[in-house]
Design a protein around this motif. Structure first.
Motif, PDB file in Angstrom:
ATOM      1  N   THR A 241      37.421  66.452  -5.472  1.00  0.00           N
ATOM      2  CA  THR A 241      36.823  66.828  -4.523  1.00  0.00           C
ATOM      3  C   THR A 241      36.495  65.842  -3.505  1.00  0.00           C
ATOM      4  O   THR A 241      37.638  64.988  -3.090  1.00  0.00           O
ATOM      5  N   ASP A 242      36.376  66.614  -2.372  1.00  0.00           N
ATOM      6  CA  ASP A 242      36.266  66.267  -1.195  1.00  0.00           C
ATOM      7  C   ASP A 242      34.956  66.461  -0.676  1.00  0.00           C
ATOM      8  O   ASP A 242      34.513  67.051  -0.146  1.00  0.00           O
ATOM      9  N   PHE A 243      35.302  64.867   0.228  1.00  0.00           N
ATOM     10  CA  PHE A 243      33.945  64.147   0.555  1.00  0.00           C
ATOM     11  C   PHE A 243      34.039  64.073   2.293  1.00  0.00           C
ATOM     12  O   PHE A 243      33.017  63.233   3.125  1.00  0.00           O
ATOM     13  N   SER A 244      35.156  65.055   2.997  1.00  0.00           N
ATOM     14  CA  SER A 244      35.094  64.376   4.263  1.00  0.00           C
ATOM     15  C   SER A 244      34.644  65.194   5.204  1.00  0.00           C
ATOM     16  O   SER A 244      34.322  64.561   6.718  1.00  0.00           O
ATOM     17  N   ASN A 247      28.789  66.860   5.809  1.00  0.00           N
ATOM     18  CA  ASN A 247      27.475  68.060   5.764  1.00  0.00           C
ATOM     19  C   ASN A 247      27.863  69.049   4.528  1.00  0.00           C
ATOM     20  O   ASN A 247      26.989  69.709   4.092  1.00  0.00           O
ATOM     21  N   ARG A 248      28.768  68.784   3.645  1.00  0.00           N
ATOM     22  CA  ARG A 248      28.807  69.216   2.472  1.00  0.00           C
ATOM     23  C   ARG A 248      30.241  68.639   1.474  1.00  0.00           C
ATOM     24  O   ARG A 248      30.494  67.756   1.754  1.00  0.00           O
ATOM     25  N   ILE A 249      29.659  69.210   0.270  1.00  0.00           N
ATOM     26  CA  ILE A 249      30.555  68.308  -0.857  1.00  0.00           C
ATOM     27  C   ILE A 249      31.137  69.411  -1.193  1.00  0.00           C
ATOM     28  O   ILE A 249      30.348  70.666  -1.757  1.00  0.00           O
ATOM     29  N   ARG A 250      32.356  69.443  -1.917  1.00  0.00           N
ATOM     30  CA  ARG A 250      33.352  70.241  -2.447  1.00  0.00           C
ATOM     31  C   ARG A 250      33.941  69.996  -3.475  1.00  0.00           C
ATOM     32  O   ARG A 250      35.169  68.353  -3.467  1.00  0.00           O
ATOM     33  N   PHE A 251      33.971  70.939  -4.221  1.00  0.00           N
ATOM     34  CA  PHE A 251      35.190  70.975  -5.352  1.00  0.00           C
ATOM     35  C   PHE A 251      36.563  71.663  -5.310  1.00  0.00           C
ATOM     36  O   PHE A 251      35.993  73.082  -6.003  1.00  0.00           O
ATOM     37  N   ASN A 252      37.528  71.163  -5.572  1.00  0.00           N
ATOM     38  CA  ASN A 252      38.896  72.372  -5.201  1.00  0.00           C
ATOM     39  C   ASN A 252      39.258  72.311  -6.743  1.00  0.00           C
ATOM     40  O   ASN A 252      40.099  72.998  -6.485  1.00  0.00           O
ATOM     41  N   GLY A 253      38.870  71.478  -7.554  1.00  0.00           N
ATOM     42  CA  GLY A 253      39.600  71.948  -9.064  1.00  0.00           C
ATOM     43  C   GLY A 253      37.742  71.936  -9.852  1.00  0.00           C
ATOM     44  O   GLY A 253      37.532  72.893  -9.483  1.00  0.00           O
ATOM     45  N   GLY A 254      38.332  71.548 -11.144  1.00  0.00           N
ATOM     46  CA  GLY A 254      37.366  72.134 -12.300  1.00  0.00           C
ATOM     47  C   GLY A 254      36.838  70.673 -13.060  1.00  0.00           C
ATOM     48  O   GLY A 254      38.052  69.842 -13.133  1.00  0.00           O
ATOM     49  N   PHE A 255      35.989  70.911 -14.107  1.00  0.00           N
ATOM     50  CA  PHE A 255      35.318  69.724 -14.703  1.00  0.00           C
ATOM     51  C   PHE A 255      36.020  70.108 -16.407  1.00  0.00           C
ATOM     52  O   PHE A 255      36.035  71.374 -16.681  1.00  0.00           O
ATOM     53  N   VAL A 266      28.889  57.690  -6.137  1.00  0.00           N
ATOM     54  CA  VAL A 266      29.060  57.562  -5.263  1.00  0.00           C
ATOM     55  C   VAL A 266      28.452  57.444  -3.807  1.00  0.00           C
ATOM     56  O   VAL A 266      26.966  58.184  -4.037  1.00  0.00           O
ATOM     57  N   ALA A 267      29.312  56.745  -3.567  1.00  0.00           N
ATOM     58  CA  ALA A 267      28.765  56.392  -2.130  1.00  0.00           C
ATOM     59  C   ALA A 267      28.750  57.607  -0.513  1.00  0.00           C
ATOM     60  O   ALA A 267      29.267  57.993  -0.753  1.00  0.00           O
ATOM     61  N   TYR A 268      27.768  58.029  -0.146  1.00  0.00           N
ATOM     62  CA  TYR A 268      27.720  58.855   0.995  1.00  0.00           C
ATOM     63  C   TYR A 268      28.173  58.530   1.641  1.00  0.00           C
ATOM     64  O   TYR A 268      28.409  57.578   3.019  1.00  0.00           O
ATOM     65  N   GLY A 269      28.766  59.476   2.353  1.00  0.00           N
ATOM     66  CA  GLY A 269      29.871  59.367   3.275  1.00  0.00           C
ATOM     67  C   GLY A 269      29.347  58.341   5.113  1.00  0.00           C
ATOM     68  O   GLY A 269      30.602  58.292   5.650  1.00  0.00           O
ATOM     69  N   ASP A 270      28.404  59.289   5.115  1.00  0.00           N
ATOM     70  CA  ASP A 270      27.518  58.768   6.407  1.00  0.00           C
ATOM     71  C   ASP A 270      26.353  57.346   6.278  1.00  0.00           C
ATOM     72  O   ASP A 270      24.787  58.096   6.053  1.00  0.00           O
ATOM     73  N   PRO A 271      26.998  56.394   5.879  1.00  0.00           N
ATOM     74  CA  PRO A 271      25.710  55.740   5.183  1.00  0.00           C
ATOM     75  C   PRO A 271      24.689  55.387   5.921  1.00  0.00           C
ATOM     76  O   PRO A 271      23.236  55.326   5.983  1.00  0.00           O
ATOM     77  N   ARG A 272      24.476  55.605   7.450  1.00  0.00           N
ATOM     78  CA  ARG A 272      23.722  55.098   8.777  1.00  0.00           C
ATOM     79  C   ARG A 272      22.369  56.200   8.464  1.00  0.00           C
ATOM     80  O   ARG A 272      21.632  55.946   8.853  1.00  0.00           O
ATOM     81  N   THR A 273      22.624  57.395   8.257  1.00  0.00           N
ATOM     82  CA  THR A 273      21.836  58.945   8.025  1.00  0.00           C
ATOM     83  C   THR A 273      21.180  58.879   6.641  1.00  0.00           C
ATOM     84  O   THR A 273      20.322  59.745   6.292  1.00  0.00           O
ATOM     85  N   TYR A 274      22.128  57.924   5.474  1.00  0.00           N
ATOM     86  CA  TYR A 274      21.851  58.616   4.309  1.00  0.00           C
ATOM     87  C   TYR A 274      20.173  58.543   4.116  1.00  0.00           C
ATOM     88  O   TYR A 274      19.023  58.857   3.187  1.00  0.00           O
TER      89      TYR A 274
END
Length: 482
Positions: A241-244, A247-255, A266-274
């Motif tokens: 998973t890519d949380f960088s 504005n977008r969550i990406r999955f580059n692998g598989g489940f 998971v905690a959101y990457g920008d807590p101020r705007t959460y």
């Protein structure tokens, strides 16, 4: 010549006096010597390669009627990790009462006609520690119950009850910014600032369907991820998973299909705007519309609330904090003490309140604790086993004892102690604490004789986590008192 009477004074014979002095000195020296650790505890420490001076241990009657059964380095201030939550939660129960609740007022500015609020909607956070997604949905549903499905103006959140100084970098403590336990407190704490992702495999379509709670406004969240072969194993890493990009969550692998259904918070990457994104996403999912924007601001002076959304009582909140060691909820309660007692929502005010409460309620016989944020997620908080033991004894005699004891994990039953049991089959309610270099347990143990004991055991060392077997042995030893 008349007989001379010799007066007899009540002094012992000099040799007896010397003996008495020697015995007193010997007794005093013996009293100052540390009590030996129980053999099974000592052996467990040796196996764990933990030195005895890395631990502090206390076992004493809960009612304080007798001398402690064990007192080992009890005056040494140590980092208690999450055990510090015991002080915060007991102080809150004592100062606020078990039935205390938080209110989140909602304000309507403008007229309502045909489902449209012609103006702004304000939501003012006041520290509710349990404004989780289900309860936030109920709050918004209550807004719709006022006849509002569309807001022509703005939806404004007011977070001013807690000062901005309480916010911190979520990566600062241990370099794990996506861990929900690192969330900062917030006057409007929505769902612990985290997103719960649920993965449901669909073998026919060779994908796993992904759902998100809550949905976040303006964040792209993929609805599926490809299925992967093989064992479940470390399925989170397999997702890559890519949380960088906030504005977008990406999955580059598989489940891995072998996993079945799984969830991941998971905690959101920008807590101020959460908060704004979470409220915006939930409002839209419920069919609501906003003509203006989602923003932060202050409630206009003089505006009266349309309704107030009430939290669960403090007793229930304390139970969640202690059973599951919830850091941010503990900090919410800690800051609430500053707000209610001093009118200031910052850590400094809360530390002052807790310090005064400790002097008034627990006393000055033991060194007072060093408070930081009240949750134990700190490198600076300190307390001695003697001080914590005294507090637990005071709590045992207090009217809120049932609420405090009932909030602690029950050994082998629930919370953080669900998977730990005693060889003796005894019963205990204990708060756990774990950091990189600190671990411990503290609370109450039910002895086989029917007596109740206060138990405190804390290790501070690089390998503090290895003390678990020694702590379990101490609980067993305490329970086997007959």
């Amino acid at each position: 010549m008349p007989a001379v009477t010799v007066a007899r004074f009540p002094f012992p014979h000099p040799s007896r006096a010397l003996c008495a002095i020697a015995l007193c000195l010997a007794a005093g020296a013996h009293a100052q010597q540390p009590q030996p650790l129980p053999a099974e505890v000592d052996a467990a420490l040796a196996r764990a390669k933990l030195p005895r001076d890395a631990v502090t241990m206390l076992v004493a009657d809960a009612d304080g009627a007798r001398a402690p059964r064990l007192a080992w380095r009890t005056q040494v201030p140590v980092n208690p990790a999450s055990i510090m939550k015991l002080v915060t939660t007991y102080a809150a129960l004592d100062l606020l009462g078990a039935a205390y609740t938080w209110n989140t007022p909602v304000y309507v500015e403008g007229s309502i006609a045909n489902g449209v609020l012609n103006g702004n909607l304000y939501i003012k956070g006041q520290g509710d520690p349990k404004l989780v997604i289900e309860r936030m949905w109920l709050l918004l549903r209550h807004v719709q119950g006022l006849g509002i499905t569309s807001v022509s103006g703005d939806i404004v959140i007011d977070r001013s009850a807690f000062e901005n100084t309480v916010e911190s970098d979520p990566a600062a403590f241990d370099g794990e910014p996506l861990r929900p336990y690192n969330a900062s407190p917030d006057a409007l704490l929505v769902n612990f600032k985290s997103v719960n992702m649920r993965f449901a495999p669909d073998r026919g379509g060779q994908v796993a369907h992904v759902s998100y709670e809550p949905p976040l406004a303006s964040v792209a969240m993929p609805a599926t991820v490809p299925l992967a072969p093989g064992e479940c194993g470390d399925w989170r890493s397999a997702l890559r998973t890519d949380f960088s990009d906030i504005n977008r969550i990406r999955f580059n692998g598989g489940f891995p299909a072998a996993c079945g259904e799984k969830s991941w918070a998971v905690a959101y990457g920008d807590p101020r705007t959460y908060n704004l994104r979470a409220l915006g996403g939930m409002w839209a999912e419920m069919g609501g519309r906003v003509g203006g924007q989602m923003r932060e601001g202050r409630v206009p002076a003089g505006l009266k609330p349309a309704f107030e959304f009430e939290s669960p009582p403090l007793a229930e909140v304390v139970r969640d904090i202690n059973k599951y060691s919830n850091n941010v909820m503990a900090q919410q309660v800690f800051l609430t003490l500053g707000v209610t007692q001093k009118g200031r929502g910052n850590f400094e005010a809360s530390r002052s309140v807790l310090g005064q409460w400790w002097r008034d309620r627990i006393g000055t016989g033991e060194a007072p604790p060093v408070f930081d944020n009240g949750s134990g997620r700190s490198r600076d908080e300190r307390i001695s086993a003697a001080a914590l033991g005294k507090m637990l004894q005071v709590a045992w005699r207090s009217p809120v004892m049932p609420e405090l004891v009932g909030s602690l994990p029950a050994l082998g039953v629930d919370g953080t102690l669900r998977k730990r049991t005693l060889r003796s089959g005894g019963a205990a309610h204990l708060k756990t604490g774990t950091l990189r270099d600190a671990s411990g347990i503290a609370g109450y143990v039910h002895g086989a004789s029917g007596r109740r004991y206060v138990l405190v055991a804390i290790a501070n060392a690089e390998n503090a986590g290895a003390a678990r077997a020694a702590f379990d042995a101490l609980v067993d030893w305490t329970a086997q008192d007959n």
